[in-house]
Design a protein around this motif. Structure first.
Motif, short mmCIF file in Angstrom:
data_model
loop_
_atom_site.label_atom_id
_atom_site.label_comp_id
_atom_site.label_asym_id
_atom_site.label_seq_id
_atom_site.Cartn_x
_atom_site.Cartn_y
_atom_site.Cartn_z
N GLY A 130 0.79 -1.22 0.00
CA GLY A 130 0.00 0.00 0.00
C GLY A 130 0.82 1.27 0.00
O GLY A 130 0.31 2.35 0.32
N ILE A 131 2.10 1.17 -0.35
CA ILE A 131 2.89 2.40 -0.41
C ILE A 131 2.66 3.02 -1.78
O ILE A 131 2.90 2.39 -2.80
CB ILE A 131 4.37 2.09 -0.16
N SER A 132 2.18 4.25 -1.75
CA SER A 132 1.79 4.88 -3.01
C SER A 132 3.00 5.32 -3.79
O SER A 132 3.87 6.01 -3.27
CB SER A 132 0.88 6.07 -2.74
N SER A 191 2.11 -13.99 -8.40
CA SER A 191 2.53 -12.74 -7.76
C SER A 191 2.16 -11.54 -8.63
O SER A 191 1.81 -10.48 -8.10
CB SER A 191 4.01 -12.76 -7.38
N GLY A 192 2.18 -11.71 -9.94
CA GLY A 192 1.73 -10.62 -10.80
C GLY A 192 0.27 -10.27 -10.54
O GLY A 192 -0.09 -9.09 -10.41
N THR A 193 -0.55 -11.30 -10.40
CA THR A 193 -1.96 -11.06 -10.12
C THR A 193 -2.12 -10.38 -8.76
O THR A 193 -2.93 -9.45 -8.60
CB THR A 193 -2.73 -12.39 -10.14
N ALA A 194 -1.33 -10.83 -7.79
CA ALA A 194 -1.42 -10.22 -6.46
C ALA A 194 -1.07 -8.74 -6.52
O ALA A 194 -1.75 -7.90 -5.91
CB ALA A 194 -0.47 -10.94 -5.49
N ILE A 195 -0.05 -8.40 -7.29
CA ILE A 195 0.32 -6.99 -7.41
C ILE A 195 -0.83 -6.20 -8.01
O ILE A 195 -1.23 -5.15 -7.50
CB ILE A 195 1.59 -6.83 -8.28
N LEU A 196 -1.39 -6.73 -9.10
CA LEU A 196 -2.47 -5.99 -9.76
C LEU A 196 -3.66 -5.81 -8.83
O LEU A 196 -4.24 -4.72 -8.74
CB LEU A 196 -2.90 -6.71 -11.04
N LEU A 197 -4.02 -6.88 -8.11
CA LEU A 197 -5.14 -6.76 -7.18
C LEU A 197 -4.85 -5.71 -6.12
O LEU A 197 -5.70 -4.88 -5.79
CB LEU A 197 -5.42 -8.11 -6.52
N ALA A 198 -3.63 -5.76 -5.59
CA ALA A 198 -3.27 -4.79 -4.55
C ALA A 198 -3.38 -3.37 -5.09
O ALA A 198 -3.89 -2.48 -4.41
CB ALA A 198 -1.86 -5.07 -4.06
N VAL A 199 -2.92 -3.16 -6.31
CA VAL A 199 -2.98 -1.81 -6.88
C VAL A 199 -4.42 -1.36 -7.02
O VAL A 199 -4.78 -0.23 -6.67
CB VAL A 199 -2.29 -1.78 -8.25
N VAL A 200 -5.26 -2.27 -7.52
CA VAL A 200 -6.66 -1.89 -7.70
C VAL A 200 -7.29 -1.55 -6.35
O VAL A 200 -7.95 -0.52 -6.20
CB VAL A 200 -7.43 -3.04 -8.39
N LEU A 201 -7.05 -2.40 -5.35
CA LEU A 201 -7.66 -2.15 -4.04
C LEU A 201 -7.14 -0.87 -3.42
O LEU A 201 -7.91 -0.06 -2.90
CB LEU A 201 -7.39 -3.34 -3.11
N ALA A 222 -5.98 1.70 -4.91
CA ALA A 222 -6.47 2.87 -5.64
C ALA A 222 -7.90 3.18 -5.21
O ALA A 222 -8.28 4.33 -5.06
CB ALA A 222 -6.42 2.61 -7.14
N ARG A 223 -8.67 2.12 -4.96
CA ARG A 223 -10.04 2.36 -4.51
C ARG A 223 -10.04 3.06 -3.16
O ARG A 223 -10.85 3.95 -2.90
CB ARG A 223 -10.79 1.03 -4.39
N GLY A 224 -9.11 2.62 -2.30
CA GLY A 224 -9.03 3.23 -0.97
C GLY A 224 -8.63 4.70 -1.05
O GLY A 224 -9.08 5.52 -0.26
N GLY A 252 -8.62 3.03 -17.96
CA GLY A 252 -9.97 2.67 -17.57
C GLY A 252 -10.15 2.71 -16.06
O GLY A 252 -11.14 3.22 -15.55
N LEU A 253 -9.18 2.17 -15.34
CA LEU A 253 -9.31 2.13 -13.89
C LEU A 253 -8.52 3.24 -13.20
O LEU A 253 -8.57 3.38 -11.99
CB LEU A 253 -8.84 0.77 -13.35
N GLY A 254 -7.77 4.00 -13.98
CA GLY A 254 -7.04 5.13 -13.41
C GLY A 254 -5.93 4.73 -12.47
O GLY A 254 -5.73 5.32 -11.42
N LEU A 255 -5.17 3.68 -12.82
CA LEU A 255 -4.08 3.23 -11.95
C LEU A 255 -2.75 3.75 -12.46
O LEU A 255 -2.60 4.01 -13.65
CB LEU A 255 -4.05 1.70 -11.93
#
Ligand SMILES: Nc1ncnc2c1ncn2[C@@H]1O[C@H](COP(=O)(O)OP(=O)(O)OP(=O)(O)O)[C@@H](O)[C@H]1O
Ligand SMILES: Nc1ncnc2c1ncn2[C@@H]1O[C@H](COP(=O)(O)OP(=O)(O)OP(=O)(O)O)[C@@H](O)[C@H]1O
Ligand SMILES: [Mg+2]
Ligand SMILES: [Mg+2]
Lengths: 327, 307, 333, 513
Positions: free
Chosen positions: A255-257, A296-306, A308-310, C128-131
């Motif tokens: 979660g480090i931006s 691990s690639g999927t984990a990174i992408l999920l973490a980024v998405v989550l 970003a939502r936060g 699309g998701l703005g990342l």
């Protein structure tokens, strides 16, 4: 309660707990405390490195040269140890930290004084430091048989039930926690990431603070250099090649931006642990190691998405009606 | 010099190849008028090796003797080298037949496959689980040996059970992680067989760290000088290897035979390799050098001083 | 100062175009390139040979092709670290198709198509998701190559049709390879698009200020999406070339290329912060990197030592103009 | 330039007052710009000095020099008669100098307490930051200025703009300062908050602090200041006691000539409805917005800051998505989903945040102007530079842009001139409706008149203008009709004939007459 749910670290702890639970259904021994402490020990170096990287990322910079710095310092200490087996190990650790710090300071200097963007500087030193490793060693490896027993043994010694390597990680975590929350430098690191202009107005020297951030990440890479070499008992030019991206991935998952200013010691540690658990769990649950990278690639992408939502800015609420509805 | 012979290795810095370099220099001195270019990438990838070969072609060397990182990927560039009149042979880790004139196997592939299993089986009278920790999944020679080992298992070692093959990419960190994973997943594992000098050291260190000496035997192919420690501490009962010095020596000799003496590499041809003797090419134009040699407590002291 | 109301003619430009040309980044790169060429010719008797020079081009054409699109992407303020992984995935799927008996044109379509698809996936996540693109592509870098590993594991594909070899090994005329021709043609196209079209202008404006560009009617998300697709496309093309050149596919193919491509782009004078750069600079940087690695290779300097030179060159070439500006400012003051 | 003739001789300084801070011969040069030239200034305890000058006169630069952010190239700064070196903001803190800067310079992701104390946080015996004391002190400072509703642990991000401003003030007060500088502190505040701030300044003055107050609004200056200092082009051109100095004299010193402050007289005869908005709504920002805009009309939008006017305009411009409502342009229904679509249909928007949303800094003037018209200036997507230059020249000259060349980076222009570039870029698209959001915010009096004159010209040519403004005189002086917004809704649509300022303010604030 609400604040608790918003807390990224809580989410990460939850994610890690779920991960461990899932693994435990297929391999019950994994959740055993003994095994978890092994996983912690195995992840120690990554955690330490992630903390160093975090400090840099917080300041809106990035240090791509950490893995090369690690390889260089590791080679230096291995060569010293091979040449002078009697050289005391604590001193050698200080040498490692010192050498790493110098390399970090070079990065920091180029960023601070010359004004080259951090990604360019460390892209350059990434290759330079690794090349330098080749130059000082002539390309030759330093093997286990050339290292002294103390050099190899220190991190493997047990202290209060944990290997010394784990204690290195714990000490680093505590040190960073105090630094980031309770010292002026720590707060400045956050401040210049959140708003560099405002930092100048608050009397913070932005350039110098970045310089310190690179010194810290360099020193950490140096320490990790010793730990890495004594753990894997071989010093070669290719040590930790490409590892810089793992370190950054740990920070991102934690979660480090990447835009600076947001992140915590807990996040970096948990992000590293998350990766560590995945890599140590895959073999035991009998998933082909070839899946590791994609996972691990999927984990990174999920973490980024989550994350970003936060972080998504909540819109201003002007309408009284809407305000009532939202409350 | 009359002839420039390039000895291209998988990666620089590896003790095994440094020893081969020694042998190459020895051969050059013996032959006279031969200049050795010892080169290779630092990272064991095919792409990096291709750039090295390209620069050797430009330097118009007379012969290239290569231990390849990839059996297929190097074929086009080595073909180009041959088109430009350069003699190309492979040694240690081979390239596909169309990419070289001959291949010098360090030893007989089947024999190596059998030996690495035998090293483990000899200390497992009641049989048991074993696992293989290899180098990169792309490594030609390792893959050939593993195939040979798998073939030998049901025939000669009925009570040995190969549970897994994992790859450490000749990277000590990755090899360590993989070795740990093996120990965790297979609590009954009796031996780790690592037919690569990086992997075998990593596995032996893991076994030492986890206090499994005596329970898990680490074996495979190792350079005596790098591995002595683990024979001494009991993590390994013994490992095998051939003589890398002889290998480098022979590679240069063969390259010289083809490039300067204009011998022809064809099935059945007999070629002399100086003090090592003579080889006969099989129908794929390859030949083994010598049987692998086993190192254990009795002789490690002596050989660790040589290579 | 004139009074309000009287119209004054504002000149188009003040500086002399010739002068700004002489002091441009590209001029600096040309000087560096010429110097390296001369040093190489003096250092090795083998350098000045048509075949050597032809072989030299293989050291940069594939990465250079990607660098062209990457330059546009970085100018627009984004980055793609997954290009090497795209190569691996595209190559793997081409290998699969080749095993299934697909012919050369089909393979090329697959390679290019996979590249575009991967680029579109990156583009979707970013626009699309703005990342942030740097972390997205660190993720997809593992994901794409990870998929290649899942498909291929420890195997290799090497049953490509004979005609497929042309792309990476063929020559168009005498010593002029197909790869070089493709690179030069692509460079001209990209240079034209970036510097001479309204699309290119919008790329610059997005890089300088995406919000204001958006408020000025520039379709920022769409443009960035296109740029990600273009970068994927170029990675797909590079995948065809490199697969053809190696004649085989492993999931570890092209490992580490992303950083070399980015180095090339930055060395070419593209601002990593977005908003500035030129294709000519990138082409020169590609040439410089190719000459340095090849030249040192002729002297049998190990690749890792060459990388020191590249790293130093990168930092020096970026630092020089900054220091120069600072010095001349001090002189004026 | 023959300016000296216009300069009014400074009044004599009161003999009994000892200045707390004096600047002597301060000079500061940026590459290509001489921001300050041989400037002198004195600040006296218990007095408010107003610093007045056109945009780019060097006011903010002076503030930054006095707070250690910039180091002067020459001259000296003395506090209590002793020359000091200010090598950073902390040196200024140490001298008791504090400032509320023109830009709100705070930390969005940090807590209020930290925003107040960053850089001078209380420490424990071990030298670590003492969070508990920091919170307590923050609470004390906030309470002390009547901002007790802001908690020390609130994240700054979650505060409204006015509250953020209060935090900035709290920060300035947390340093036990003797010299307080306020650089355009009222620009983002509503009438009530401005009033609160004035009280606070009076309070500080009563405590004997020396205060420097910068503003473009003369009513505020006359209301609060004791002295004035006027800057022009980086030079001090006059100073004295404010009482008895007519505004016109000061304006003459500022611009070197007299400026007609009267709004242009227009013969407005609005025609048919061009733009009709019905029931436009947004989930959280505004609700049920309806109004008509006629050809050749200037429609004013008045409201307190934060009333949601900008959001409505951005919805019309397609950059904010709506939840309900319809729009028709020239009788045809439109529903722009992006700025590009709005521009296509003939609606353009000059945003409030010029630097962020208006100009593209890093690109030359001509590229800024041609950006929305690229389809017109290029052939089949291929750029035609000559076309772009001629387009840019045509429109920038109409606006009397002051620039050295059209290839100059727009970032090197002053704020007023940047605004002209933004307007020029929209005019070049030949729009039907032009929306100007706070068109003269932070713009000096001369440029302001130019913008107003130009608006009059536009409507005379048949364009329709929507002008969002928080300045009463501007709204009253320029609009044909006024839409008043309050808390995201239309409070009233008023005709500007015999409209009183009082009615407007009351409607905007929701106070019954
Ligand atoms: N960092 C800088 N670099 C270059 N030029 C600058 C810089 N800061 C200010 N300037 C220039 O210095 C001059 C004075 O600017 P300053 O911000 O002090 O004006 P100001 O009087 O505060 O104007 P305003 O009323 O618009 O706030 C302007 O021409 C401006 O463009
Ligand atoms: N919570 C906030 N934090 C920061 N800035 C804010 C906040 N609320 C409003 N602003 C800023 O204050 C200004 C006014 O807000 P906004 O434009 O949304 O409302 P408005 O009624 O249209 O105001 P205006 O009268 O200025 O046009 C804008 O510049 C906006 O960015
Ligand atoms: Mg100002
Ligand atoms: Mg607004």
């Amino acid at each position: 309660m609400n604040a608790l749910l918003k807390n990224r670290e809580i989410w990460l702890v939850g994610a890690i707990a779920v991960l461990i639970a899932v693994i435990a259904t297929r391999f019950p021994g994994f959740a055993a405390p003994r095994n978890l402490s092994t996983v912690f020990n195995d992840t120690s170096i990554l955690m330490i490195l992630a903390l160093g990287q975090m400090v840099v990322i917080l300041t809106r910079s990035i240090d791509l040269s950490m893995a090369s710095n690690l390889a260089f310092t590791g080679m230096v200490v291995a060569m010293i140890n091979a040449a002078y087996p009697g050289f005391p190990i604590p001193l050698l650790i200080l040498v490692a930290i010192g050498v790493g710090l110098i390399l970090g300071a070079i990065n920091g200097f180029l960023v601070w004084r010359i004004g080259i963007p951090p990604i360019v500087v460390t892209l350059g030193t990434l290759t330079i430091y690794r090349g330098a490793t080749f130059v000082i060693s002539g390309g030759a490896w330093v093997n286990a048989d050339k290292m002294s027993p103390d050099f190899i043994g220190l991190q493997r010694m047990q202290l209060l039930g944990l290997p010394v390597l784990s204690w290195f990680a714990i000490a680093t975590i505590v040190l960073f926690f105090v630094m980031m929350t309770r010292t002026a430098l720590g707060r400045s690191l956050y401040a210049i990431g959140v708003n560099p202009t405002a930092s100048v107005y608050a009397g913070i020297d932005v350039g110098r603070t970045k310089f310190f951030a690179f010194c810290i990440s360099g020193a950490i890479a140096g320490l990790a250099g010793y730990l890495w070499i004594s753990r894997y008992v071989i010093a070669s030019v290719e040590v930790a090649n490409g590892y810089e991206l793992n370190i950054i991935a740990a920070c991102v998952i934690g979660g480090i931006s990447i835009a600076g200013g947001i992140g915590s010691v807990g996040g970096a540690v948990l992000g590293a642990l998350f990766l560590g658990i995945i890599s140590s769990a895959l073999p035991v649950v009998n998933i082909s190691p070839f899946w590791q990278m994609a996972i691990s690639g999927t984990a990174i992408l999920l973490a980024v998405v989550l994350n970003a939502r936060g972080e998504r800015k909540q819109g201003r609420i002007i309408l009284k009606k809407a305000e009532a509805a939202a409350a | 010099a009359d002839a420039k012979i390039a000895l291209v290795v998988k990666s620089l810095g590896n003790g095994f190849f440094d020893a081969a370099h020694k042998g190459a220099l020895e051969a050059a001195k013996e032959l006279g008028g031969v200049e050795i270019i010892y080169t290779g990438p630092t990272k064991a990838t095919a792409e990096a090796q291709i750039e090295v070969v390209n620069s050797l072609i430009a330097q118009k060397v007379d012969a290239i003797a290569i231990s390849a990182n990839d059996a297929d990927a190097l074929v086009p560039v080595l073909k180009k080298a041959m088109d430009r009149g350069i003699t190309v042979i492979s040694w240690d880790s081979g390239v596909a037949a169309e990419g070289r004139q001959l291949h010098l196997n360090p030893s007989d592939t089947d024999l190596i496959g059998e030996t690495i299993i035998k090293l483990a089986a000899d200390h497992l009278p009641d049989g048991g689980d074993v696992a293989i920790l290899s180098a990169a999944s792309t490594a030609t020679n390792q893959n050939a040996w593993i195939d040979a080992a798998k073939k030998a298992l049901p025939e000669k070692f009925k009570n040995i059970n190969l549970v897994s093959v994992v790859y450490g990419d000749d990277d000590s960190a990755k090899s360590t992680d993989e070795a740990k994973g093996l120990l965790k997943s297979y609590p009954n594992l009796k031996a780790i067989i690592a037919p690569t000098t990086v992997g075998v050291v990593a596995a032996a260190q893991v076994v030492t760290d986890e206090n499994l000496i005596g329970k898990v035997n680490v074996t495979g192919l190792a350079l005596p000088s790098e591995f002595k420690k683990f024979i001494d501490n009991g993590a390994s009962q013994g490992v095998a290897l051939w003589n890398p010095i002889d290998l480098g020596y022979s590679a240069v000799y063969l390259a010289y035979d083809l490039a300067v003496k204009k011998e022809e590499a064809k099935p059945g041809a007999k070629l002399s390799i100086g003090r090592v003797g003579e080889i006969t090419l099989d129908d794929t134009n390859s030949a083994p050098m010598a049987a692998p040699f086993t190192f254990d407590k009795s002789n490690i002291e002596e050989f660790s001083k040589i290579y | 100062m004139s009074a309000i109301g009287t119209t004054r003619q504002i000149p188009d430009r003040l500086d002399n175009p010739l002068r700004s040309l002489v002091f441009s980044w590209e001029a600096l790169l040309v000087a560096v390139a010429v110097a390296i060429f001369i040093v190489n010719s003096l250092a090795s008797p083998y350098f000045l040979d048509v075949w050597s020079l032809s072989d030299l081009t293989f050291n940069f054409t594939e990465k250079g092709l990607i660098a062209l699109a990457m330059a546009l992407l970085i100018i627009s303020g984004e980055i793609d670290l997954s290009v090497a992984a795209i190569i691996a995935l595209a190559s793997t799927l081409m290998g699969m198709a080749a095993v299934a008996g697909v012919g050369t044109p089909g393979l090329v379509l697959i390679g290019v198509g996979v590249g575009i698809a991967c680029g579109a996936f990156n583009g979707f996540l970013v626009t699309g998701l703005g990342l942030p693109s740097i972390v997205v592509t660190i993720g997809t870098m593992s994901l794409f190559r990870g998929i290649a590993f899942i498909i291929l594991g420890d195997q290799a594909y090497n049953s490509y049709p004979a005609s497929f070899a042309f792309f990476g090994q063929g020559y168009v005329w005498w010593v002029i390879s197909f790869e070089l021709v493709l690179f030069l043609v692509a460079a001209v196209i990209y240079g034209f698009v970036l510097h001479k079209t309204s699309f290119g202008r919008r790329v610059f404006s997005i890089g300088n200020n995406p919000i204001a560009s958006h408020f000025t009617g520039v379709r920022v998300a769409r443009t960035k999406f296109i740029l990600f697709c273009l970068t994927g496309l170029m990675a797909g093309i590079a995948s065809v070339l490199i697969t053809s050149r190696l004649g085989s596919t492993r999931p570890s193919i092209a490992q580490g290329y992303e950083l070399e491509v980015i180095t090339m782009v930055v060395l070419g004078g593209v601002s990593i912060l977005g908003g500035a750069g030129s294709i000519l600079g990138v082409v020169l940087a590609a040439l410089i990197m190719g000459m340095v690695t090849f030249g040192l290779g002729l002297l049998n300097v190990p690749g890792i030592v060459m990388s020191i030179f590249i790293g130093l060159l990168l930092i020096l070439v970026i630092a020089l103009p900054i220091l120069w500006k600072r010095l001349s400012r001090r002189r004026i003051a | 330039m023959n300016a000296t003739a216009d300069i009014i001789k400074p009044h004599a300084v009161l003999p009994d007052a000892q200045p707390l801070l004096t600047l002597k011969g301060v000079t500061k040069t940026f590459p290509g710009v001489r921001a300050l030239h041989n400037v002198s200034l004195s600040l006296y305890p218990g007095q408010v000095t107003a610093l007045i000058g056109e945009n780019g006169a060097g006011k903010s630069t002076l503030v930054k020099t006095m707070t250690g952010i910039y180091q002067p190239d020459g001259g000296e700064i003395a506090v209590d008669g002793k020359v000091v070196a200010l090598n950073g903001a902390h040196d200024a803190f140490a001298q008791g100098i504090t400032a509320i800067h023109q830009e709100t310079v705070l930390f969005d992701d940090l807590s209020v307490a930290e925003n107040i104390f960053l850089g001078h946080a209380p420490r424990t015996g071990l030298g670590l930051i003492d969070w508990r004391t920091m919170r307590a002190k923050s609470r004390a400072v906030l309470n002390g200025m009547g901002a007790g509703h802001i908690g020390p642990d609130d994240r700054l991000k979650d505060l409204g703009i006015a509250n953020k401003h209060l935090v900035a003030v709290a920060r300035a007060l947390s340093i036990d300062a003797r010299i307080v500088i306020l650089d355009e502190p009222t620009a983002a505040l509503s009438a009530k908050e401005i009033e609160d701030l004035m009280m606070l300044i009076e309070h500080l003055r009563a405590e004997g602090k020396a205060i420097l107050f910068i503003s473009h609004k003369f009513d505020e200056i006359y209301r609060i200041a004791d002295r004035y200092t006027v800057f022009r082009d980086g030079e001090m051109v006059g100073e004295g006691m404010l009482a008895g100095t007519p505004q016109n004299d000061i304006v003459r010193m500022m611009v070197g000539r007299a400026v007609d402050q009267i709004f242009p007289v227009r013969d407005s005869q609005p025609g048919d409805v061009v733009l009709s908005v019905k029931g436009l709504s947004h989930p959280t920002e505004f609700d049920d917005i309806s109004f008509d805009l006629r050809k050749g009309e200037i429609l004013g939008f008045y409201g307190l800051v934060g009333a949601g006017r900008s959001e409505v305009m951005q919805a019309i411009f397609g950059t904010t998505q709506t939840s309900a409502g319809t729009m028709t342009l020239d009788g045809k229904a439109v529903a722009p989903k992006s700025a590009a679509e709005a521009i296509e249909s003939g609606v353009v928007y000059v945003p409030e945040e010029r630097g962020k949303q208006g100009v593209i800094i890093g690109m030359p003037i001509f590229k800024n102007v041609s950006l929305p018209s690229l389809r017109k200036t290029s052939k089949n997507g291929v750029l035609q530079l000559a076309e772009e230059f001629s387009l840019a020249r045509q429109y920038t000259q109409r606006l009397d842009l002051r620039a050295a060349s059209l290839s100059q980076d727009v970032g090197t222009l002053s704020g007023g001139n940047q605004q002209k570039v933004v307007i020029a870029k929209w005019l070049a698209t030949s729009p039907k409706v032009i929306i100007l959001d706070e068109p003269t915010k932070g713009i000096d009096i001369g440029s302001k008149a130019a913008v107003h004159g130009f608006m009059a010209e536009l409507v005379a040519q048949g364009l329709s203008v929507i002008m969002v403004s928080s300045e009463l005189p501007e709204i009253m002086g320029m609009s044909d009709r006024v839409v008043v917004m309050r808390e995201g809704r239309v409070a009233a649509v008023l005709d500007n004939k015999d409209l009183s300022a009082e009615t407007l303010v009351r409607t905007a604030a929701g106070i019954a007459a």
